[in-house]
Design a protein around this motif. Structure first.
Motif, short mmCIF file in Angstrom:
data_model
loop_
_atom_site.label_atom_id
_atom_site.label_comp_id
_atom_site.label_asym_id
_atom_site.label_seq_id
_atom_site.Cartn_x
_atom_site.Cartn_y
_atom_site.Cartn_z
N VAL A 172 -30.29 67.35 -82.41
CA VAL A 172 -29.06 67.09 -83.16
C VAL A 172 -29.22 65.82 -84.00
O VAL A 172 -28.78 65.77 -85.14
CB VAL A 172 -27.88 66.97 -82.19
N LYS A 173 -29.87 64.83 -83.44
CA LYS A 173 -30.06 63.55 -84.14
C LYS A 173 -31.30 63.58 -85.03
O LYS A 173 -32.23 64.35 -84.82
CB LYS A 173 -30.18 62.41 -83.13
N LYS A 174 -31.31 62.66 -86.00
CA LYS A 174 -32.49 62.42 -86.82
C LYS A 174 -33.17 61.13 -86.34
O LYS A 174 -32.52 60.24 -85.78
CB LYS A 174 -32.10 62.27 -88.29
N TYR A 175 -34.47 61.04 -86.60
CA TYR A 175 -35.24 59.88 -86.18
C TYR A 175 -36.14 59.42 -87.32
O TYR A 175 -36.63 60.21 -88.11
CB TYR A 175 -36.09 60.22 -84.95
N ARG A 176 -36.34 58.09 -87.38
CA ARG A 176 -37.14 57.48 -88.44
C ARG A 176 -38.44 56.89 -87.88
O ARG A 176 -39.52 57.34 -88.20
CB ARG A 176 -36.32 56.40 -89.15
N HIS A 177 -38.32 55.86 -87.06
CA HIS A 177 -39.47 55.24 -86.40
C HIS A 177 -39.28 55.43 -84.91
O HIS A 177 -38.24 55.03 -84.37
CB HIS A 177 -39.59 53.76 -86.74
N PHE A 178 -40.26 56.00 -84.23
CA PHE A 178 -40.02 56.40 -82.85
C PHE A 178 -41.33 56.64 -82.10
O PHE A 178 -42.41 56.76 -82.70
CB PHE A 178 -39.19 57.68 -82.81
N GLU A 179 -41.19 56.72 -80.80
CA GLU A 179 -42.26 57.19 -79.91
C GLU A 179 -41.68 58.36 -79.12
O GLU A 179 -40.64 58.21 -78.48
CB GLU A 179 -42.70 56.06 -78.97
N PHE A 180 -42.33 59.51 -79.21
CA PHE A 180 -41.82 60.73 -78.59
C PHE A 180 -42.88 61.29 -77.65
O PHE A 180 -44.02 61.56 -78.06
CB PHE A 180 -41.47 61.76 -79.66
N ALA A 181 -42.53 61.45 -76.37
CA ALA A 181 -43.44 61.98 -75.36
C ALA A 181 -42.94 63.32 -74.88
O ALA A 181 -41.73 63.54 -74.75
CB ALA A 181 -43.57 61.00 -74.19
#
Length: 246
Positions: free
Chosen positions: A89-98
């Motif tokens: 649902v959300k948007k992401y710009r700078h992130f760490e996704f596991a």
């Protein structure tokens, strides 16, 4: 004596747990992860936080929650041709996704990021974005041939090849995507297998030589949704966690 016996029992339980390699329950955050700012993107029981791509609701079929896993029970073999893709649902710009994932023999899927859902919606196939490829490296046949390196697992699909041996299927793997400004890292089972700067000549050349060459500013997409791909093959996910970066 009872106190000593109780203490020895506790020590024995800890020792057995350690030798068995037990870790925290899936789809949970440890106290350390919470302190570091991690958030769950899948609670193991619901589809909260996800919806269909180009939709307002979660797909009515194809994607299900079973045994603490978010499963794509998909069979059509076509890109976004069965239940369709799902996005955060959300948007992401700078992130760490596991995330943990598992594919069967001959399987194909992917985790995409910087998904913009640009209009018009593609008539067929998935929305363009950067894709952490998930595939049966050794056995998947592409246009009658073995897969090239930039279409194998952990690559940025068709743009930058991951540096790794072929992965096995039918078992769980742990992956991580790190986007820190223009720097992108892909990790697989604790090993960094891709590290590239979006502003580099290598990345831009990869885009130019890919099927995304006509997508406007593909190397500069500022933010977007994370997408789990329906590629017509069954896939399972768990331990979906994200941490936003400054």
């Amino acid at each position: 004596m009872k106190s000593i016996t109780k203490l020895l029992t506790v020590v024995s339980i800890i020792a057995v747990s350690s030798s068995a390699g037990l870790t925290q329950p899936p789809n949970t955050l440890s106290p350390a992860e919470r302190r570091e700012g991690w958030q769950l993107l899948f609670d193991g029981a619901t589809t909260h936080g996800w919806r269909g791509a180009y939709a307002t609701q979660f797909p009515a079929r194809g994607w299900v929650v079973k045994d603490g896993e978010l499963r794509g029970e998909l069979h059509e073999g076509a890109e976004s041709g069965d239940a369709g893709d799902i996005v955060t649902v959300k948007k992401y710009r700078h992130f760490e996704f596991a995330f943990d994932w598992k594919l069967g023999p001959g399987g194909n899927s992917g985790v995409k990021y910087f998904i913009e859902e640009r209009q018009p919606k593609p008539e067929k196939g998935s929305q363009a974005g950067y894709e952490y490829q998930l595939i049966d490296d050794a056995n998947y046949i592409y246009n009658g041939k073995k897969l090239p390196a930039d279409l194998k697992t952990a690559s940025i699909y068709d743009v930058v090849a991951a540096q790794k041996p072929d992965v096995s299927v039918g078992t769980w793997h742990r992956s991580r995507i790190v986007v820190n400004k223009n720097r992108i890292e892909h990790w697989l089972d604790g090993v960094k297998v891709l590290d590239v700067d979006r502003a580099s000549d290598a990345f831009r050349r990869g885009v130019t030589e890919s099927k995304f060459s006509t997508y406007p500013d593909f190397d500069k997409i500022p933010e977007g949704h994370i997408l789990l791909q329906d590629h017509g093959h069954s896939v399972a996910f768990r331990n979906l966690k994200i941490k936003t970066l400054p």
